[in-house]
Design an enzyme around this catalytic site. Structure first.
Site, PDB file in Angstrom:
ATOM      1  N   ARG A  30     -13.459  -8.794   1.686  1.00 36.45           N
ATOM      2  CA  ARG A  30     -12.028  -8.570   1.413  1.00 36.45           C
ATOM      3  C   ARG A  30     -11.260  -9.835   1.765  1.00 36.45           C
ATOM      4  O   ARG A  30     -10.364 -10.261   1.056  1.00 36.45           O
ATOM      5  CB  ARG A  30     -11.490  -7.395   2.259  1.00 36.45           C
ATOM      6  CG  ARG A  30     -12.032  -6.018   1.900  1.00 36.45           C
ATOM      7  CD  ARG A  30     -11.504  -5.514   0.565  1.00 36.45           C
ATOM      8  NE  ARG A  30     -10.054  -5.437   0.519  1.00 36.45           N
ATOM      9  CZ  ARG A  30      -9.312  -4.431   1.008  1.00 36.45           C
ATOM     10  NH1 ARG A  30      -9.889  -3.385   1.544  1.00 36.45           N
ATOM     11  NH2 ARG A  30      -7.991  -4.439   0.891  1.00 36.45           N
ATOM     12  N   GLN A  61     -10.087  -4.042  -3.356  1.00 37.28           N
ATOM     13  CA  GLN A  61     -11.382  -3.602  -2.844  1.00 37.28           C
ATOM     14  C   GLN A  61     -12.479  -3.815  -3.886  1.00 37.28           C
ATOM     15  O   GLN A  61     -13.571  -4.295  -3.570  1.00 37.28           O
ATOM     16  CB  GLN A  61     -11.308  -2.121  -2.450  1.00 37.28           C
ATOM     17  CG  GLN A  61     -12.610  -1.594  -1.880  1.00 37.28           C
ATOM     18  CD  GLN A  61     -12.903  -2.134  -0.493  1.00 37.28           C
ATOM     19  OE1 GLN A  61     -12.070  -2.048   0.408  1.00 37.28           O
ATOM     20  NE2 GLN A  61     -14.091  -2.699  -0.305  1.00 37.28           N
ATOM     21  N   HIS A 119      -7.396   0.769  -6.399  1.00 41.15           N
ATOM     22  CA  HIS A 119      -7.591  -0.111  -5.226  1.00 41.15           C
ATOM     23  C   HIS A 119      -8.247  -1.414  -5.712  1.00 41.15           C
ATOM     24  O   HIS A 119      -9.394  -1.702  -5.402  1.00 41.15           O
ATOM     25  CB  HIS A 119      -8.467   0.613  -4.186  1.00 41.15           C
ATOM     26  CG  HIS A 119      -8.411   0.029  -2.816  1.00 41.15           C
ATOM     27  ND1 HIS A 119      -7.624  -1.059  -2.471  1.00 41.15           N
ATOM     28  CD2 HIS A 119      -9.065   0.390  -1.660  1.00 41.15           C
ATOM     29  CE1 HIS A 119      -7.788  -1.324  -1.192  1.00 41.15           C
ATOM     30  NE2 HIS A 119      -8.658  -0.471  -0.680  1.00 41.15           N
ATOM     31  N   ASP A 131     -17.189   7.296  -1.575  1.00 42.57           N
ATOM     32  CA  ASP A 131     -15.981   7.153  -0.746  1.00 42.57           C
ATOM     33  C   ASP A 131     -15.722   8.513  -0.098  1.00 42.57           C
ATOM     34  O   ASP A 131     -16.363   9.516  -0.450  1.00 42.57           O
ATOM     35  CB  ASP A 131     -14.811   6.713  -1.662  1.00 42.57           C
ATOM     36  CG  ASP A 131     -13.545   6.317  -0.907  1.00 42.57           C
ATOM     37  OD1 ASP A 131     -13.592   6.182   0.329  1.00 42.57           O
ATOM     38  OD2 ASP A 131     -12.511   6.160  -1.573  1.00 42.57           O
ATOM     39  N   CYS A 177     -16.196   1.485   0.608  1.00 44.30           N
ATOM     40  CA  CYS A 177     -15.020   0.671   0.975  1.00 44.30           C
ATOM     41  C   CYS A 177     -14.658   0.816   2.442  1.00 44.30           C
ATOM     42  O   CYS A 177     -13.988  -0.046   2.994  1.00 44.30           O
ATOM     43  CB  CYS A 177     -13.845   1.041   0.078  1.00 44.30           C
ATOM     44  SG  CYS A 177     -13.262   2.736   0.272  1.00 44.30           S
ATOM     45  N   ARG A 181       0.882  -1.178   0.000  1.00 43.71           N
ATOM     46  CA  ARG A 181       0.000   0.000   0.000  1.00 43.71           C
ATOM     47  C   ARG A 181       0.910   1.215   0.000  1.00 43.71           C
ATOM     48  O   ARG A 181       1.729   1.397   0.915  1.00 43.71           O
ATOM     49  CB  ARG A 181      -0.903   0.007   1.237  1.00 43.71           C
ATOM     50  CG  ARG A 181      -1.592   1.345   1.443  1.00 43.71           C
ATOM     51  CD  ARG A 181      -2.695   1.314   2.458  1.00 43.71           C
ATOM     52  NE  ARG A 181      -3.864   0.637   1.924  1.00 43.71           N
ATOM     53  CZ  ARG A 181      -5.072   0.700   2.465  1.00 43.71           C
ATOM     54  NH1 ARG A 181      -5.290   1.415   3.550  1.00 43.71           N
ATOM     55  NH2 ARG A 181      -6.086   0.055   1.909  1.00 43.71           N
TER      56      ARG A 181
HETATM   57  N1  NVA Z   1      -9.977   6.557  -1.337  1.00 49.28           N
HETATM   58  C1  NVA Z   1      -9.585   6.182   0.014  1.00 49.28           C
HETATM   59  C2  NVA Z   1      -9.783   4.717   0.215  1.00 49.28           C
HETATM   60  C3  NVA Z   1      -9.419   4.219   1.582  1.00 49.28           C
HETATM   61  C4  NVA Z   1      -9.577   2.740   1.723  1.00 49.28           C
HETATM   62  C5  NVA Z   1      -8.137   6.576   0.239  1.00 49.28           C
HETATM   63  O1  NVA Z   1      -7.329   6.381  -0.670  1.00 49.28           O
HETATM   64  O2  NVA Z   1      -7.831   7.095   1.315  1.00 49.28           O
HETATM   65  N1   CP Z   2     -11.158  -0.242   2.544  1.00 50.26           N
HETATM   66  C1   CP Z   2      -9.888  -0.282   2.964  1.00 50.26           C
HETATM   67  O1   CP Z   2      -8.961  -0.515   2.200  1.00 50.26           O
HETATM   68  O2   CP Z   2      -9.744  -0.052   4.297  1.00 50.26           O
HETATM   69  P1   CP Z   2      -8.387   0.196   5.088  1.00 50.26           P
HETATM   70  O3   CP Z   2      -7.866   1.540   4.696  1.00 50.26           O
HETATM   71  O4   CP Z   2      -8.805   0.138   6.543  1.00 50.26           O
HETATM   72  O5   CP Z   2      -7.416  -0.891   4.747  1.00 50.26           O
END
Ligand code: NVA
Ligand code: CP
Length: 307
Positions: free
Chosen positions: A289, A135, A132, A221, A261, A105
């Site tokens: 997930r 997800q 992502h 989101d 998500c 990540r």
């Molecule tokens: N769009 C959000 C998703 C978090 C799971 C982010 O990138 O922070």
């Molecule tokens: N939806 C998701 O990826 O959650 P986290 O940021 O908690 O991993």
């Protein structure tokens, strides 16, 4: 499956592969629910690299590999040499000699691409600024469980054209469904960043209510994704009218489900009555997930497995 494979973008896999993964996730979920031990990945090690925060991604990958008989090692930028300037390429060379699978990540998509180019083992994108894919795989698995095939269906995306939105758009091309996107002015989708071939599966709407009409999935989101915190105040102002509420859910199909998500901000991108209401599938979505990624890890390491 031929050679070393990675899952960095949704379109790295074909429709046939996703069909396999969704049916495999269903079987793996059934074993888990029946408390049946299934350890095809015993002695396999997953390294998880986090340059951003996480609850679900860490938990689902760590629990998932353990439930398949393997083990996980957690690395973050702060406590590893990645935070002290060791190059992504050098890190990939070393980490992939000591493990069987890597999940990352991070910020730019180019980081996971560079890592994968120097890795001896499969690499999974656990979220970048652009995509992502894990997800969206879980989200589509959730829809299939509840409503059947997603082919030809309509997904309405309300809000920011972020990593989730880009991945929905990519998935629409692979799995042949439609995405209606409504963003505030100035936050529109970039088809280039989303990695799209065309606009056949994708329509933009200035009015979010128009976008929601007849949708099979309504999804949104956070207004401010990780890495964009400096823009938060400006975004709160720009996104105020891009909130999923019960009126918007009424414009969708009566059978529509709501997905998010998570983490969510009630009162910003979604009202509490929607996310906590009868059409919301967010807890199944979060749980999925685990099951979808177990299918993914098994596939990347063992190819297709007959049950
Ligand atoms: N769009 C959000 C998703 C978090 C799971 C982010 O990138 O922070
Ligand atoms: N939806 C998701 O990826 O959650 P986290 O940021 O908690 O991993």
């Amino acid at each position: 499956m031929t050679g070393l494979r990675h899952f960095l973008r949704f379109k790295d896999f074909s429709r046939k592969e996703f069909d396999y993964l969704f049916s495999r996730a269903r079987w793996i979920k059934e074993q888990f629910k029946a408390y049946k031990r299934y350890w095809p990945l015993s002695d396999r090690t997953l390294v998880m690299i986090f340059e951003k925060a996480s609850t679900r991604t860490r938990l689902s990958f760590e629990a998932g590999i353990q439930q398949l008989g393997g083990s996980a090692i957690y690395l973050n930028t702060r406590d590893s040499q990645l935070g002290r300037g060791e190059s992504v390429e050098d890190a990939a060379e070393v980490i992939s000699r000591m493990s069987d699978l890597v999940m990352i990540r991070t910020f730019e998509q180019t980081v996971v691409e560079r890592f994968a180019a120097h890795s001896r083992v499969p690499v999974i994108n656990g979220l970048t600024n652009e995509y992502h894919p894990c997800q969206i795989m879980a989200d589509i698995f959730t829809f299939i469980e509840k409503r059947g095939s997603i082919q030809g269906k309509t997904v309405t995306w309300i809000g920011d054209s972020n990593n989730m939105c880009n991945t929905w758009l990519q998935a629409a091309e692979v799995l042949d469904f439609n995405v209606h996107v409504s963003t505030p002015p100035g936050y529109e989708v970039s088809p280039e960043v989303a990695g799209l071939h065309g606009t056949r599966h994708f329509s933009q709407f200035s009015d979010p209510m128009e976008a929601a009409k007849g949708a099979d999935i309504v999804t949104t989101d956070v207004w401010t994704s990780m890495g964009f915190e400096a823009e938060n105040e400006e975004r709160v102002r720009a996104f105020a009218d891009w909130q999923v509420d019960s009126e918007m859910m009424r414009a969708a199909s009566p059978e529509a489900i709501f997905l998010h998500c998570l983490p969510a901000h009630r009162g910003e991108e979604v009202t509490a009555d929607v996310i906590d209401g009868p059409q919301s599938a967010v807890w199944d979505e979060a749980e999925n997930r685990l099951h979808a990624q177990k299918a993914l890890m098994e596939y990347l390491l063992l190819d297709e497995v007959s049950q």
